[in-house]
Structure formats: C-alpha cells, structure tokens
Design a protein around this motif. Structure first.
Motif, PDB file in Angstrom:
ATOM      1  N   GLN A 311       0.797  -1.246   0.092  1.00  0.00           N
ATOM      2  CA  GLN A 311      -0.027   0.009   0.062  1.00  0.00           C
ATOM      3  C   GLN A 311       0.877   1.258   0.157  1.00  0.00           C
ATOM      4  OE1 GLN A 311      -2.462  -0.869   3.422  1.00  0.00           O
ATOM      5  NE2 GLN A 311      -4.248  -1.402   1.976  1.00  0.00           N
ATOM      6  N   LEU A 312       1.957   1.279   0.627  1.00  0.00           N
ATOM      7  CA  LEU A 312       2.830   2.258   0.792  1.00  0.00           C
ATOM      8  C   LEU A 312       3.377   2.517  -0.458  1.00  0.00           C
ATOM      9  CD1 LEU A 312       3.868   4.978   2.408  1.00  0.00           C
ATOM     10  CD2 LEU A 312       5.728   3.272   3.509  1.00  0.00           C
ATOM     11  N   ILE A 313       3.939   1.772  -1.101  1.00  0.00           N
ATOM     12  CA  ILE A 313       4.376   1.584  -2.520  1.00  0.00           C
ATOM     13  C   ILE A 313       3.467   2.234  -3.494  1.00  0.00           C
ATOM     14  CG2 ILE A 313       5.083   0.161  -4.489  1.00  0.00           C
ATOM     15  CD1 ILE A 313       6.136  -1.792  -2.481  1.00  0.00           C
ATOM     16  N   ALA A 314       2.301   1.935  -3.339  1.00  0.00           N
ATOM     17  CA  ALA A 314       1.307   2.514  -4.108  1.00  0.00           C
ATOM     18  C   ALA A 314       1.039   4.071  -4.066  1.00  0.00           C
ATOM     19  CB  ALA A 314      -0.059   1.730  -4.270  1.00  0.00           C
ATOM     20  N   GLU A 315       1.027   4.222  -2.750  1.00  0.00           N
ATOM     21  CA  GLU A 315       1.034   5.680  -2.515  1.00  0.00           C
ATOM     22  C   GLU A 315       2.009   6.436  -2.916  1.00  0.00           C
ATOM     23  OE1 GLU A 315      -0.433   7.915   1.773  1.00  0.00           O
ATOM     24  OE2 GLU A 315       0.153   5.863   1.833  1.00  0.00           O
ATOM     25  N   TYR A 317       4.344   5.952  -5.328  1.00  0.00           N
ATOM     26  CA  TYR A 317       4.245   5.810  -6.664  1.00  0.00           C
ATOM     27  C   TYR A 317       3.283   6.834  -7.371  1.00  0.00           C
ATOM     28  CZ  TYR A 317       4.015   4.032 -11.669  1.00  0.00           C
ATOM     29  OH  TYR A 317       4.053   4.033 -12.848  1.00  0.00           O
ATOM     30  N   SER A 318       2.124   6.908  -6.832  1.00  0.00           N
ATOM     31  CA  SER A 318       0.791   7.775  -7.049  1.00  0.00           C
ATOM     32  C   SER A 318       1.156   9.314  -6.893  1.00  0.00           C
ATOM     33  CB  SER A 318      -0.376   7.637  -6.315  1.00  0.00           C
ATOM     34  OG  SER A 318      -0.724   6.058  -7.025  1.00  0.00           O
ATOM     35  N   LEU A 319       1.663   9.375  -5.785  1.00  0.00           N
ATOM     36  CA  LEU A 319       1.961  10.919  -5.175  1.00  0.00           C
ATOM     37  C   LEU A 319       3.277  11.638  -5.952  1.00  0.00           C
ATOM     38  CD1 LEU A 319       1.256  10.620  -1.440  1.00  0.00           C
ATOM     39  CD2 LEU A 319      -0.143  11.784  -3.214  1.00  0.00           C
ATOM     40  N   PHE A 339       4.791  -9.768  -8.119  1.00  0.00           N
ATOM     41  CA  PHE A 339       3.895  -9.340  -9.233  1.00  0.00           C
ATOM     42  C   PHE A 339       3.037  -8.115  -8.453  1.00  0.00           C
ATOM     43  CE2 PHE A 339       0.267  -8.823 -12.066  1.00  0.00           C
ATOM     44  CZ  PHE A 339       0.932  -8.486 -13.371  1.00  0.00           C
ATOM     45  N   ASP A 340       2.214  -8.179  -7.439  1.00  0.00           N
ATOM     46  CA  ASP A 340       1.788  -7.128  -6.673  1.00  0.00           C
ATOM     47  C   ASP A 340       2.478  -6.052  -6.304  1.00  0.00           C
ATOM     48  OD1 ASP A 340      -0.386  -8.973  -6.930  1.00  0.00           O
ATOM     49  OD2 ASP A 340      -0.247  -9.620  -4.738  1.00  0.00           O
ATOM     50  N   LYS A 341       3.640  -6.374  -5.908  1.00  0.00           N
ATOM     51  CA  LYS A 341       4.524  -5.186  -5.685  1.00  0.00           C
ATOM     52  C   LYS A 341       4.926  -4.330  -7.015  1.00  0.00           C
ATOM     53  CE  LYS A 341       5.828  -5.510  -1.166  1.00  0.00           C
ATOM     54  NZ  LYS A 341       4.959  -6.343  -0.592  1.00  0.00           N
ATOM     55  N   ILE A 342       4.952  -5.184  -8.150  1.00  0.00           N
ATOM     56  CA  ILE A 342       5.376  -4.402  -9.463  1.00  0.00           C
ATOM     57  C   ILE A 342       4.034  -3.527  -9.606  1.00  0.00           C
ATOM     58  CG2 ILE A 342       5.697  -4.666 -11.926  1.00  0.00           C
ATOM     59  CD1 ILE A 342       7.584  -7.313 -10.779  1.00  0.00           C
ATOM     60  N   GLU A 343       2.983  -4.216  -9.637  1.00  0.00           N
ATOM     61  CA  GLU A 343       1.760  -3.452 -10.237  1.00  0.00           C
ATOM     62  C   GLU A 343       1.384  -2.341  -9.295  1.00  0.00           C
ATOM     63  OE1 GLU A 343      -1.413  -6.010 -12.744  1.00  0.00           O
ATOM     64  OE2 GLU A 343      -1.368  -6.304 -10.419  1.00  0.00           O
ATOM     65  N   LEU A 388       0.638  -0.480 -12.600  1.00  0.00           N
ATOM     66  CA  LEU A 388      -0.729  -0.403 -13.500  1.00  0.00           C
ATOM     67  C   LEU A 388      -1.773  -0.501 -12.435  1.00  0.00           C
ATOM     68  CD1 LEU A 388      -0.182  -3.274 -16.174  1.00  0.00           C
ATOM     69  CD2 LEU A 388      -0.311  -0.663 -16.466  1.00  0.00           C
ATOM     70  N   ARG A 389      -1.609  -0.938 -11.085  1.00  0.00           N
ATOM     71  CA  ARG A 389      -2.636  -0.803 -10.106  1.00  0.00           C
ATOM     72  C   ARG A 389      -2.261   0.054  -8.838  1.00  0.00           C
ATOM     73  NH1 ARG A 389      -3.490  -5.210  -7.051  1.00  0.00           N
ATOM     74  NH2 ARG A 389      -5.279  -4.804  -6.552  1.00  0.00           N
ATOM     75  N   ALA A 390      -1.552   1.143  -8.971  1.00  0.00           N
ATOM     76  CA  ALA A 390      -1.148   1.920  -8.102  1.00  0.00           C
ATOM     77  C   ALA A 390      -2.080   2.767  -7.639  1.00  0.00           C
ATOM     78  CB  ALA A 390       0.104   2.613  -8.415  1.00  0.00           C
ATOM     79  N   ASP A 391      -3.017   3.239  -8.714  1.00  0.00           N
ATOM     80  CA  ASP A 391      -4.098   4.247  -8.220  1.00  0.00           C
ATOM     81  C   ASP A 391      -5.152   3.465  -7.284  1.00  0.00           C
ATOM     82  OD1 ASP A 391      -2.801   6.322  -9.328  1.00  0.00           O
ATOM     83  OD2 ASP A 391      -3.584   6.337 -11.237  1.00  0.00           O
ATOM     84  N   GLY A 392      -5.568   2.389  -7.887  1.00  0.00           N
ATOM     85  CA  GLY A 392      -6.758   1.525  -7.069  1.00  0.00           C
ATOM     86  C   GLY A 392      -6.279   1.144  -5.514  1.00  0.00           C
ATOM     87  N   ILE A 393      -5.050   0.659  -5.632  1.00  0.00           N
ATOM     88  CA  ILE A 393      -4.370   0.313  -4.407  1.00  0.00           C
ATOM     89  C   ILE A 393      -4.176   1.655  -3.313  1.00  0.00           C
ATOM     90  CG2 ILE A 393      -2.465  -0.653  -3.001  1.00  0.00           C
ATOM     91  CD1 ILE A 393      -1.931  -2.201  -5.374  1.00  0.00           C
TER      92      ILE A 393
END
Length: 403
Positions: A311-315, A317-319, A339-343, A388-393
């Motif tokens: 979740q912090l990775i996605a956050e 990456y998005s910001l 793969f989850d970490k990559i997405e 690819l899934r960063a915004d969703g996470i």
C-alpha cells in the motif's frame, strides 16, 4: 562369537546408513532441492536460535557452500537499474549481510543485486541478545538487532577485498546507518557516503529502522530535507565517477501527513533523491497467530508486512507520479507477491524473510513464478506492468483510513 558378529554387522549397517543419509543430504543441499530445504533442512535450522541460524547462513554464503543457481534468468525479468543492466529485479535486502562478507555467493544464488548493511561509522554491538525471533506460523521474523556493525573501516576492507578478487560482477548497494550514541546524524551519513561511493553502485540512507532510538524522527519534513540536501551537496563535491545514486529507505508506519511531507522533500530540487526503498520493518503487530512472538519488541518483517508495504508503494508511486524508482520489499514469498509489488509501483524487489525461512530455492521459485505470471498476462517485460494498479491500491488506503 555370534554376539561379536552381530555387533560388527550392526556397526556396518550403521556406517552405511549414516553414509547414505550424509550422501543424500549433501546431494540435496548442493542441488538446491526445494523439498529437501522445505521439509528437512530449514525445519532443522528452526530449532536453533534466530541469530545462530543467521550466522550459519552468512558462514555458508561467505565460504561459497550454498549451491549456485542453475536457472538462466528469463528475458522478461531483465531491467535497467540506474545505468546497470540486471538479469532479474530481485535483490537481497539489507539486514542479511550486515558486514559485506557474503556478496559473491549471494549473486551466485541468483539475486539480481546485493545490498549490504546497515553499516555504522564506528563499530557497535547492537542491542542485547536475544534479539531475533522467528514465527514460521506467521511466516515472519522480529528483530531488534540495533545496527550491530563492525564499522565503516572493516566493512570497507571486506568490500575492497571482494572487488579485488573480481569474481563479483553484479550491482552492489551499501545501506548506511548512524551510531546509537551519535548526536550528529548528518556527519555519520556523510562519512559513509564519502567512504563507500567509490566502491558501491548505489547508497541507501536508512532513517527508518525502529531499533535505534530517535532514528525515525529523521523522516520528519525539516530534518529529512536538511539531511538529504546536505548529502546531495556532498555527492556533487565528489569526483564524477563516484557520484552514485542515493536512495531513501522508509518505514511502513507513516501517517498520511508524514507521507505528504516526504513526497514534498524527495521531489524537491535541492533534496530530490534517486530512489526509494519501501519498506523497512513495522512496529505493528496486526493479526499475528503466535501470541508469544507478538509480544517481542522490534521490527516485524515477512508476510504480515506484505499488505502494508504494498500500500505504501502504491501511495508513493501515485504521489510522485512514478518519477522516482521504487525498490519494493516486505512479505515477498511467491511470484504473485512479487507481481503485486510491481503493479503497485515497484521497479525492483528485495527479499529477506522468505530467504531466511525457506533458503536459496525460494529465489529461483519466485523468479520462475514471476516469469510465468508475466507471460500469462501478456507482458513481455516487467516495465510494462509497473504501477498499473497503483491508483486503485492507493485509493483503497484512504477508504481503509476513513473506516
């Protein structure tokens, strides 16, 4: 007489039996037999203390006693890493080879890159023992080592010797910490930056270990900006060939305000860094099954950290709009975890707990599974799936925080 013959026969049978077991063990060990590691060797190692098991693993790596990987890394796993080409994106995280003793064999095992440390300027013993605790039930480790380090000088000589042998052809990262009693964090990190930049391929500023009092306060906006700005100035003063990428390792236990402040700092011109490592261990103890284990203080790694770090990775990456490369670490045990970490936004990955609990075969397992997932989803390379899934996470974090 008959009794004597019986004893001799029994002795012969015992010798043959022991020899057979030894031969089976040796063959299975050197062939990297996953079932042997999973069902025999690793459960046996679990019977000794966590720190003893760690020391044994370092000894085996240092003396090239772990089997070399026989897997040719798939083309799909190749990726560029700060002007270096990696055959795969999976590295060993800092905390395993603290003193830079086992770098060469870690590459042979199949890691795409190796990060050592954390290293402190002066030698220090770390926290009192026992300080490492494992819970196979939770697929987790708690450590409160407290930056036990032989110090800059010894670690530098270890790495220098390794480089002189010219057997290591991979990418080397040096993770820097500060001494527990030091009152000047900038000075400690500056010493490490100057000393290790000529020999490392990248430098990590670790301000996120929970086991050194006050260290995580360096993640606050003012202190972090001052620290990074000065370190970047020092880097620019070095000869051009010694100006290596600087990465920042973050804690997973940050508030939304903390995250926003950090993004402001690391994307700012004077304090803009080259990459992030997400994440360090957590002080959280959510959903642990082993109650005795859960009561131990220190940093928790492994499966319970997986979601929090992703979740912090996605956050981040998005910001940061994907402009700062991320090394994702925390709870990677399978190709799907990777793969989850990559997405979520990771370009690269690191293992620690999976390697400690399951041994070298887990590295090949994760790489093979990750390659299979990429093919199944129609991706020719990792780059195609990053974020690819960063915004969703990222959005799910805010939903959870509001609940």
């Amino acid at each position: 007489m008959a009794s004597s013959k019986f004893v001799k026969k029994l002795t012969s049978m015992a010798i043959v039996g022991v020899g057979g077991v030894a031969a089976f063990t040796g063959i299975s060990f050197y062939n990297g037999n996953e079932k042997f590691y999973e069902n025999i060797l690793m459960p046996t190692i679990q019977k000794v203390s966590g720190e003893t098991a760690h020391e044994l693993a370092i000894f085996l790596c240092k003396h090239n006693l772990f089997p070399s990987s026989t897997l040719k890394d798939p083309e799909s796993l190749k990726i560029s890493f700060f002007n270096h080409q990696l055959s795969n994106p999976i590295g060993i995280a800092a905390g395993f080879d603290k003193q830079g003793e086992a770098v060469e064999n870690l590459e042979r095992i199949g890691f795409g890159f190796v990060e050592i440390g954390s290293v402190t300027p002066q030698p220090q013993p770390g926290n009192p023992k026992p300080r490492v605790f494992r819970s196979p039930l939770d697929e987790a480790i708690i450590n409160r080592y407290g930056f036990n380090s032989l110090g800059h000088a010894v670690v530098f000589e270890n790495l220098k010797g390794m480089k002189e042998r010219q057997r290591f052809k991979g990418v080397l990262g040096v993770n820097l910490g500060k001494n527990k009693t030091s009152e000047n964090a900038l000075e400690d990190y500056s010493k490490g930056l100057r000393l290790f930049s000529p020999i490392a391929d990248y430098i990590v500023v670790n301000v996120s270990s929970p086991n050194t009092p006050g260290l995580r306060s360096l993640q606050s906006k003012k202190e972090l900006q001052e620290l990074l700005t000065n370190l970047l100035k020092i880097r620019e003063s070095l000869p051009a060939e010694h100006r290596k990428p600087i990465l920042l390792k973050l804690a997973p236990d940050l508030t939304k305000d903390d995250v926003n402040d950090i993004v402001t700092v690391v994307t700012n011109g004077s304090s803009k860094i080259d990459g992030l490592i997400i994440s360090n261990t957590t002080i959280g103890r959510d959903d642990l099954k082993n109650e005795t284990f859960a009561r131990e203080t220190g940093g928790l790694s492994g499966l319970p950290l997986k979601l929090k770090s992703t979740q912090l990775i996605a956050e981040m990456y998005s910001l940061t709009k994907g402009k700062i490369p991320i090394i994702g670490v925390g709870g990677i045990f399978s190709g799907q975890d990777a793969f989850d970490k990559i997405e979520a936004g990771s370009s690269f990955l690191q293992l620690y707990t999976a390697f400690a609990l399951h041994g070298p075969p887990v590295v090949e397992k994760i790489k093979s599974e990750l390659d299979g997932i990429l093919k199944e989803k129609g991706f020719k390379s990792i780059e195609a799936a990053i974020g690819l899934r960063a915004d969703g996470i990222f959005g799910s974090i805010f939903i959870q925080n509001k609940m």
